[in-house]
Design an enzyme around this catalytic site. Structure first.
Site, short mmCIF file in Angstrom:
data_model
loop_
_atom_site.label_atom_id
_atom_site.label_comp_id
_atom_site.label_asym_id
_atom_site.label_seq_id
_atom_site.Cartn_x
_atom_site.Cartn_y
_atom_site.Cartn_z
CE LYS A 1 40.23 36.86 46.72
NZ LYS A 1 41.26 36.65 47.79
CG HIS B 1 47.55 35.50 41.00
ND1 HIS B 1 46.67 34.44 41.06
CD2 HIS B 1 47.67 35.96 42.26
CE1 HIS B 1 46.29 34.28 42.33
NE2 HIS B 1 46.88 35.18 43.06
CB SER C 1 36.09 36.99 45.57
OG SER C 1 37.06 36.42 46.41
#
Ligand code: A3P
Length: 323
Positions: free
Chosen positions: A67, A133, A163
């Site tokens: 995010k 990530h 988010s």
């Protein structure tokens, strides 16, 4: 790998979070140490393959905590690396142009369809563009000797919490309230946490020649400046006459309406695959696209706690975080 341990999270916050995910992660979440990183338990099956993944010197990696502007940066990087081929960018889904390394290790069982994302990335032609990530400690070990270009994007904690909350509602129909999710976030019981450790590790590496570090806030403040920085880093200069078209393509409105990057079809595939109803019209991946949502949406009490937690996490680091 033998020194990496996984411990099942059993705290009340961990159980509450797991139970809010509609049975999609019933095996629970584990803390992987070192570095104390959280993932669904099934992630451990693939961790050895991730750590031993073959890295190439001409790879370009976009690494972020979720995010923080991953998709936005990926679209920019893909265009720079592909002679600003806007037609192709609108035609081919970003996930196929710029795959997500650990996707098959973390998405719910129902949509774990072959081929495995590690095999997809492993089989790509060079130069590969790779989204990931994972934190510094769990990236493929070869990254530190082969030294491909890595772009790391950070974002302020409050906006990431909001988010990430709506992300879990969108993909998994998470049943927590936003403030409850924020508590789970600060207690490190959600995938990819802890947040500040993830960012700080890359912030400390920000002056390495193969690493470029910037923030979502930098992109919002002056996208043209970030485009120039990324173009210089990748040695793919943007002709001045093409810059307006690139900035327009990367605008929130254009990306929100672009099916190649807005995840529209994929979200419904996953939701239906795990027995959820398709999305309603107010549920979109390209959601708000601004700085300051955390200040608007989190309760004043939770905001104070996030501020205190952020100060404690950053204390002594020399970094104030993105703002
Ligand atoms: P919000 O949920 O705050 O709207 P990631 O790609 O790392 O998952 O990040 C997703 C976040 O980036 C979402 O934030 C999304 O709306 C925002 N985003 C994606 N493209 C954007 C753009 N072109 N301009 C501004 N924000 C964008």
């Amino acid at each position: 790998m033998s020194s990496v341990k996984a411990e099942l999270l059993t705290s009340p916050a961990a159980v509450k979070f797991k139970d809010s995910m509609g049975g999609q992660y019933d095996e629970g979440y584990v803390k992987i140490s070192p570095p104390g990183h959280v993932q669904p338990a099934g992630f451990m099956d693939d961790l050895p393959k991730i750590l031993d993944f073959q890295v190439r010197p001409d790879d370009v990696w976009v690494v972020t905590f979720p995010k923080c502007g991953t998709t936005w940066s990926q679209e920019l990087v893909w265009l720079l690396m592909n002679d600003l081929d806007f037609d192709q960018a609108k035609k081919v889904p970003l996930i196929d142009r710029f795959p997500f390394l650990e996707a098959s290790t973390i998405i719910p069982q129902a949509v774990k369809k072959p081929p495995h994302s590690l095999d997809v990335v492993g089989g790509m032609k060079s130069p590969r563009l790779i989204k990931c990530h994972l934190p510094v400690e769990l990236l493929p070990k070869q990254i530190w000797s082969v030294k491909p270009k890595i772009i790391y994007v950070a974002r302020n904690a409050k906006d990431v919490i909001v988010s990430y909350y709506y992300h879990h509602r969108l993909w998994n129909e998470c049943t927590l309230t936003l403030d409850e999710f924020a508590e789970c976030f600060m207690e490190n019981v959600v995938s990819y946490l802890p947040f500040w450790d993830h960012i700080l590790a890359f912030w400390r590496l920000r002056n390495e020649p193969n690493i470029l570090f910037y923030s979502y806030e930098d992109m919002k403040t002056d996208l043209a400046a970030v485009v120039r920085k990324v173009a210089d880093f990748l040695e793919r200069p943007v002709p001045a006459e093409k810059l307006p078209q690139l900035l327009d393509h990367l605008s929130f409105q254009k990306m929100r309406d672009n099916r190649a990057v807005n995840f529209e079809g994929l979200v419904d595939d996953q939701r239906v695959g795990v027995g959820l109803r398709p999305t309603s019209s107010d549920q979109t991946f390209m959601r708000s696209g601004k700085v300051g949502d955390g200040r608007e949406k989190l309760s004043p009490e939770i905001q104070q706690r996030v501020d205190a937690w952020t100060r404690a996490c950053l204390e002594g680091s020399g970094y104030d975080g993105p703002r």
